[in-house]
Write a protein that holds these residues in place. Sequence first.
Motif, PDB file in Angstrom:
ATOM      1  N   GLN A 138      19.733  18.462  28.773  1.00 51.67           N
ATOM      2  CA  GLN A 138      21.121  18.330  27.904  1.00 51.67           C
ATOM      3  C   GLN A 138      20.693  18.172  26.429  1.00 51.67           C
ATOM      4  O   GLN A 138      19.610  17.048  26.327  1.00 51.67           O
ATOM      5  N   LEU A 139      21.391  18.268  25.717  1.00 47.93           N
ATOM      6  CA  LEU A 139      21.125  18.061  24.204  1.00 47.93           C
ATOM      7  C   LEU A 139      21.987  17.329  23.698  1.00 47.93           C
ATOM      8  O   LEU A 139      23.420  17.592  23.487  1.00 47.93           O
ATOM      9  N   TYR A 140      21.663  16.154  22.923  1.00 48.65           N
ATOM     10  CA  TYR A 140      22.910  15.091  22.167  1.00 48.65           C
ATOM     11  C   TYR A 140      21.915  14.910  20.737  1.00 48.65           C
ATOM     12  O   TYR A 140      20.851  15.114  20.529  1.00 48.65           O
ATOM     13  N   LYS A 141      22.787  14.211  19.877  1.00 48.53           N
ATOM     14  CA  LYS A 141      22.218  13.688  18.796  1.00 48.53           C
ATOM     15  C   LYS A 141      22.475  12.106  18.823  1.00 48.53           C
ATOM     16  O   LYS A 141      23.366  11.493  19.470  1.00 48.53           O
ATOM     17  N   TRP A 155      25.828  27.024  34.134  1.00 51.80           N
ATOM     18  CA  TRP A 155      25.309  27.797  33.071  1.00 51.80           C
ATOM     19  C   TRP A 155      26.265  27.518  31.976  1.00 51.80           C
ATOM     20  O   TRP A 155      26.045  27.243  30.812  1.00 51.80           O
ATOM     21  N   VAL A 156      27.469  27.968  32.284  1.00 51.60           N
ATOM     22  CA  VAL A 156      28.563  27.914  31.053  1.00 51.60           C
ATOM     23  C   VAL A 156      28.592  26.343  30.758  1.00 51.60           C
ATOM     24  O   VAL A 156      28.877  26.070  29.620  1.00 51.60           O
ATOM     25  N   ASN A 157      28.818  25.455  31.730  1.00 53.23           N
ATOM     26  CA  ASN A 157      29.175  24.147  31.416  1.00 53.23           C
ATOM     27  C   ASN A 157      27.904  23.356  30.616  1.00 53.23           C
ATOM     28  O   ASN A 157      28.033  22.620  29.669  1.00 53.23           O
ATOM     29  N   ASN A 191      25.795  21.122  25.588  1.00 47.52           N
ATOM     30  CA  ASN A 191      24.861  21.100  24.620  1.00 47.52           C
ATOM     31  C   ASN A 191      25.377  21.629  23.260  1.00 47.52           C
ATOM     32  O   ASN A 191      25.090  21.136  22.152  1.00 47.52           O
ATOM     33  N   ALA A 192      26.228  22.514  23.201  1.00 50.19           N
ATOM     34  CA  ALA A 192      26.588  23.073  21.967  1.00 50.19           C
ATOM     35  C   ALA A 192      27.449  22.291  21.328  1.00 50.19           C
ATOM     36  O   ALA A 192      27.995  22.431  20.049  1.00 50.19           O
ATOM     37  N   ALA A 193      28.062  21.124  21.892  1.00 50.23           N
ATOM     38  CA  ALA A 193      28.961  19.999  21.241  1.00 50.23           C
ATOM     39  C   ALA A 193      28.069  19.081  20.209  1.00 50.23           C
ATOM     40  O   ALA A 193      28.766  18.672  19.482  1.00 50.23           O
ATOM     41  N   GLN A 238      18.889  26.503  26.973  1.00 50.00           N
ATOM     42  CA  GLN A 238      19.740  27.158  27.849  1.00 50.00           C
ATOM     43  C   GLN A 238      18.779  28.119  28.552  1.00 50.00           C
ATOM     44  O   GLN A 238      19.414  28.382  29.465  1.00 50.00           O
ATOM     45  N   ASP A 239      17.746  28.229  27.952  1.00 50.98           N
ATOM     46  CA  ASP A 239      17.053  29.346  28.967  1.00 50.98           C
ATOM     47  C   ASP A 239      15.857  28.371  29.737  1.00 50.98           C
ATOM     48  O   ASP A 239      15.477  29.090  30.890  1.00 50.98           O
TER      49      ASP A 239
END
Length: 726
Positions: free
Chosen positions: A387-390, A310-312, A317-319, A380-381
Motif C-alpha cells: 500500500q502507498l501513503y504519504k 485489485w480494485v480496492n 493507493n490512489a488516494a 498495482q502490478d
Amino acid sequence: MRLLYLSLILSSLRIVFVYASSRENLTIKRREEQPSEGQKVSDNIPEIELPPSLTLEEFDKLTSTKLSLIEFYSPYCHHCKSFYPTWEKSYRILKSKYPMLNIDMRQVNCVENGDLCEREVIEFYPNMVLYSPVFDQDGKPTGKSKNIDTFPRTLQKNVDNIIKYLQESVAEYDEGSALPSVSKQMNVDEILRAIGGEIEKPMFVSFWQANQEQWDSVDNGGKLKFSENCADCMRTKNVWDKLSNKVVSISDTGHLMCKDFPKICEKLELHSFKDGKRSPVKYIMFLPKTVGAIRFDYNGEVDVEKMKKWVNKLYVNAAYEVVSARGVTEIMEYTKTLPHEPIPQTYPLKNKVTVLFFYDVDTLTPEDEAILPHMLRTLQDSPFNIQLYKGKHKKILENIQTMGENLINYINYDENEKYEYDKAMEIATTITTLPSIFIFKENSLIPVVYQSFAVEQMRIYEKIEEFIKRNQHPFNGELTPELVPAYFLTKNEDINEMKDSKIVIILLDLSKKDQADQELYKLSLINHEYNFLKKKHYFDQIKKAREIKQEEVEKLQAENAESSKILKTMRKEVPHLFNNDDVIFTFIDKSDKSQSKNFKYVKNWNINLNNYEVGDALVVSRDNRYIWDENLQGMKLKNDPKQLKSVLMSLLLKDGRLPRGLVGSPFGGSLNFMNYIHDFGIWGYGLIFIIIYLIATVSIKFLRKKKYRSQGIIAINNGAFLPKKD
C-alpha cells in the motif's frame, strides 16, 4: 487542613454532578442538533426515530444474529456530534428505501458502555465497524459474532457512501442475498469523460464483444452471444454483476458494448480481441486525472474476490493519504519492538507492506510529487499486499531510529554472542535527503530507506521502480505457486543485478497453529539477525576502504606529492554497497497437500517438496539454480537461527565451506561433482561425452599398440604389418 479536605470533597462532588448533567444534556443535544448545510434530512424521507444505544448484552445478541454496522461514539466528541445528522439520515434511508437489505445500523455510546468499547478495542470516535454472525461447519449460528470490516479510511463519511457501503457489505457477506447489478450501460459522453479522467470517483468499466440488444436479452432470460469461442461468457457476466455490488462504495462500474461503439474500443486498443480468440471481455479502471495516472488495465483472473482486491488496492493507493506516525499503526501491524517469544498469528497472514512517500512540508514541490503516479503503477502490478501513503511527521523519523536500537535487543538471543548498537552504521544505512521513500513491513524492526543524496535521484523513476521491486516482499511471507514468479528471477538482466541474492524457505504446518507460530518466531530471529550482520559486513568494508584511502593520502603528503595527485586520491569515491547479498525469507505450508502438488506445475520450479518435512529449511538462489539444504556439518538444514546464520554467513563471506547443489539435479552424495557438468546443461554433457570419447579412443590405440609389440610385429601405413627384424 480540615478546610482543605472539605474543599477537595466539595470540588469532587461538583465535578461528578457536572459530568452527570453534561452527559445527559450532551446526549440530548446530540439527538436534537440541527444538521449542517448539505446534510439536512429530506422531507420525503419518513421520520423514523433512531433506536437507543446498545448495551453490552444487546450488542452481543444483535451482532450474533444479523449483519450489523455499529457506530461507536462519545457524546463529548465534536466529530461525533457533527456526524450525527449523516448517520440519522442514512438510517432513515436504509429503513425506508432498502428494507430488502439484510443489515442493521446501531450505535454504542462509549461513555455509558466503556467496557464494551474497551473490549472491541475502539481507539477513536466516531468509528464504524461491521460485524457478522459466526456460523459453525454446518452453517448454524454459534451465538457469537466477529469484527469483519471497518468503514474505509479514505471514503468520505456522507450519506451516499454509507448507503453504498451497506449494499456492498450485504453483497459481500450475506450469501443469501441476490442483489441486481449496479453496473451502468455507458454511452459515448460518459466513456469519453472516463477516458479523459473527467470523473470525481473511480470508474471500473468492462468492454464486451456484444451489442446492447444481446446484453438486454440476457437480463430478460435470453442468451448472450459473444463468439463461438466464448463458452464462459455467462459466468463472466455473473461475476461482473456480483462484483459491481461488492465495490459500489469505492468505485462506479459500467459496461460498454464494443459492437455498438467499435471506434471507441479500437482507440482504446481493444481490437485485439475482436476475433474472439482471446478474452471476450476487457476490464479497465479509470481514475480522476487529479491522481496523475488515469488508465489501469486489469489482466488477472476473472474472479470476484481477486478483482475486488485489485480494485480496492488501486482505490486506497490512489488516494495518496497522508498518515501520521500513529496512523501507520492503524493501517498495518507496525511495531517498534518485538517480544522474545512467538507472536500469535492469524492465518493466512495479511503481510501488509507500506510504502511511505516521506517529505518535508517546507521544501516539497509539485515536481517531487510527480513520482507518485509512477509508484502507483509499480505497486498495482505487485502481487503482494502493498500500500502507498504519504507522510510528513518527524515522529516517523524518530521511530526509525528507535527500531534500530530495539533491533539489537531482539537479536541478542544467544548468550554466547552479543551485538551492540552502532549509531554510525545506523546513520550510514538510513540517512537520506527529503523527499524519500520508506518501506515498513509487518512485525519487522527493519525499515527500508531509499537513500537519495540529490534532488534528481527522486525523479529517476527506473531507479525507484527497481528499489520498490527489490523490497516489495513481505518480511516473512508465504510462498505459494502463484507467487513463485515474484520471488524467483527469470530475466537475464535481473539475474545479473541480483545474482548473489538468495531465498530462505522453511516448511510449516499451518494446521498446527502453536507450532507454526514457534517456527515463524525462529524465522523472524534469523531474518533480523542476518540483515544486521549483512549491513555490518559491508559497513566494515566501507570503513576499511576509508582507512586505506586515508593512508594513501598521508603517504602522498609525506612524499610531498603534487597537490593534484593528493586531491585526486582524496576524491576517490568509496561506494556504499548495502544492497548486495539480499536474502528473502519465506515459508511453504506443507499441510496443504493440494498446494504442494501444484508446485509441480509451476514453470522453472524443480524442487521436490516430498524430499523435505516440516521444520526443514532450504536456501535457494534467486535464479532458482542453486540450492543449499545442508548445514556446515553436512546434516539436513533445519529452521534453527544458529544453523541458518552459519550457512548464510558462509555464503555472504564466500568462504567455500558449503558445497552447493543444483536445483533439479539427479546427482548427490559421492556424485556431487557431476553437478558442475549438469550446471552447463547439454553443453556440459556434450563436453564430457567428447572427453570420454577421446580418452577411450587413446586408450584403445594404446592397448592395441601394446598388444602388437608383445606379438613381435610393428604397424606400417595402410594397416599393413611386417615382421620385426633383428
